[in-house]
Design a protein around this motif. Structure first.
Motif, PDB file in Angstrom:
ATOM      1  N   PHE A 113       0.821  -1.433  -0.049  1.00 21.23           N
ATOM      2  CA  PHE A 113       0.036   0.138  -0.054  1.00 21.23           C
ATOM      3  C   PHE A 113       0.753   1.287   0.118  1.00 21.23           C
ATOM      4  N   PRO A 120      -5.052   1.116   3.069  1.00 19.82           N
ATOM      5  CA  PRO A 120      -5.950   0.036   3.041  1.00 19.82           C
ATOM      6  C   PRO A 120      -7.287   0.484   2.992  1.00 19.82           C
ATOM      7  N   GLN A 123     -12.334  -3.034   3.541  1.00 19.79           N
ATOM      8  CA  GLN A 123     -12.462  -4.666   3.487  1.00 19.79           C
ATOM      9  C   GLN A 123     -10.813  -5.247   3.467  1.00 19.79           C
ATOM     10  N   GLN A 124      -9.904  -4.386   3.230  1.00 22.39           N
ATOM     11  CA  GLN A 124      -8.528  -4.871   3.297  1.00 22.39           C
ATOM     12  C   GLN A 124      -8.080  -4.889   4.684  1.00 22.39           C
ATOM     13  N   THR A 125      -8.568  -3.584   5.277  1.00 21.28           N
ATOM     14  CA  THR A 125      -8.048  -3.638   6.734  1.00 21.28           C
ATOM     15  C   THR A 125      -8.512  -4.831   7.544  1.00 21.28           C
ATOM     16  N   ARG A 127      -9.143  -8.032   6.268  1.00 29.40           N
ATOM     17  CA  ARG A 127      -8.297  -8.941   5.491  1.00 29.40           C
ATOM     18  C   ARG A 127      -6.924  -9.246   6.308  1.00 29.40           C
ATOM     19  N   ALA A 163      -2.381  -9.312   1.380  1.00 27.12           N
ATOM     20  CA  ALA A 163      -2.945  -8.166   2.288  1.00 27.12           C
ATOM     21  C   ALA A 163      -3.821  -7.446   1.373  1.00 27.12           C
ATOM     22  N   ALA A 164      -3.292  -7.037   0.054  1.00 26.83           N
ATOM     23  CA  ALA A 164      -3.982  -6.038  -0.720  1.00 26.83           C
ATOM     24  C   ALA A 164      -5.051  -6.848  -1.486  1.00 26.83           C
ATOM     25  N   GLY A 165      -5.260  -8.176  -1.744  1.00 25.97           N
ATOM     26  CA  GLY A 165      -6.141  -9.003  -2.274  1.00 25.97           C
ATOM     27  C   GLY A 165      -5.903  -8.889  -3.776  1.00 25.97           C
TER      28      GLY A 165
END
Length: 249
Positions: A113, A120, A123-125, A127, A163-165
């Motif tokens: 990121f 983030p 949703q990313q947070t 994850r 992390a970032a999908g």
């Protein structure tokens, strides 16, 4: 370009050296990694499996042939274009963890990121929080890489990659430095990621790890020698043994 493929190569050849010393690592390989699928890439040492992954990921260049990430041909991109594409589209888990030694665990996980100058989203947070918990890193977030074991460093690298999908994850022996329990947890996380729509290409020599995949590609002497749907560890072991016996016959 086939938009069902997250990454692909066509007529890919990679040679090292010149003249009598020429070694062919890949020999006219054409294959794709399907979207939302967990693909294991197997083969004996020297079969070309890591070379194939590195070229698919844009980390190495082919001698001839083409490679794509999604619908973007990467064989003609310059270093800056490749770096941007990888940062936006791909996550990487390699045996050399490539953690930044001056950053703590939390900052290493958030590095994709920061490099992209963004924070983030919600949703990313969530994850990241789930990954930290699943990988047992909650008490290590303030530690730097030199304060961690090899297995803990590998888990940080896995959390950073996921992390970032990213649409596409390249994993080279991702369980190689982990105990069996943590290795199974990592494979379960990768399988869940593919079930959620991420595409995973994993190089492994471990039949148990490969049995988590939806598809198993077998390489031998720089070529794809078999392309199988999900296999049990026993089936994979038997196929590897046959391949090695045929090679030595």
């Amino acid at each position: 370009m086939d938009n069902t493929l997250a990454a692909s190569v066509a007529h890919l050849t990679k040679t090292y050296g010149t003249g009598d010393g020429t070694v062919t690592a890949l020999n006219d390989v054409s294959v794709g990694i399907r979207r939302g699928e967990f693909t294991a890439i197997m083969g004996p040492s020297g079969s070309g499996k890591s070379t194939l992954m590195h070229i698919m990921a844009g980390l190495d260049a082919p001698t001839s042939g083409q490679a794509w990430i999604g619908d973007t041909e990467i064989t003609g991109l310059n270093d800056k274009e490749l770096t941007l594409l990888r940062r936006r589209k791909a996550g990487f888990i390699f045996q050399s963890f490539n953690l930044v030694p001056t950053l703590d665990v939390k900052a290493n996980i958030l590095l994709p990121f920061d490099l992209d100058n963004r924070a983030p989203d919600d949703q990313q947070t969530r994850r990241i929080r789930d990954l930290v918990e699943q990988l047992g890193l909650g008490r290590r977030l303030g530690h730097r890489p030199h304060e961690l074991s090899g297995g803990q460093q590998q888990r940080v690298a896995i959390a950073r990659a996921l992390a970032a999908g990213p649409e596409l994850i390249f994993a080279d022996e991702p369980t190689g430095n982990l105990d069996s329990r943590t290795g199974r947890e990592v494979l379960r996380i990768l399988r869940e990621a593919s079930a959620a729509g991420q595409s995973i290409a994993m190089v492994t020599h471990d039949p148990i790890a490969a049995s988590y995949a939806d598809r198993v590609l077998f390489l031998g002497d720089g070529r794809i020698v078999a392309d199988k749907p999900r296999q049990s560890a026993e089936q994979i072991s038997a196929h590897m043994l046959r391949t090695e016996q045929e090679a030595s016959a």
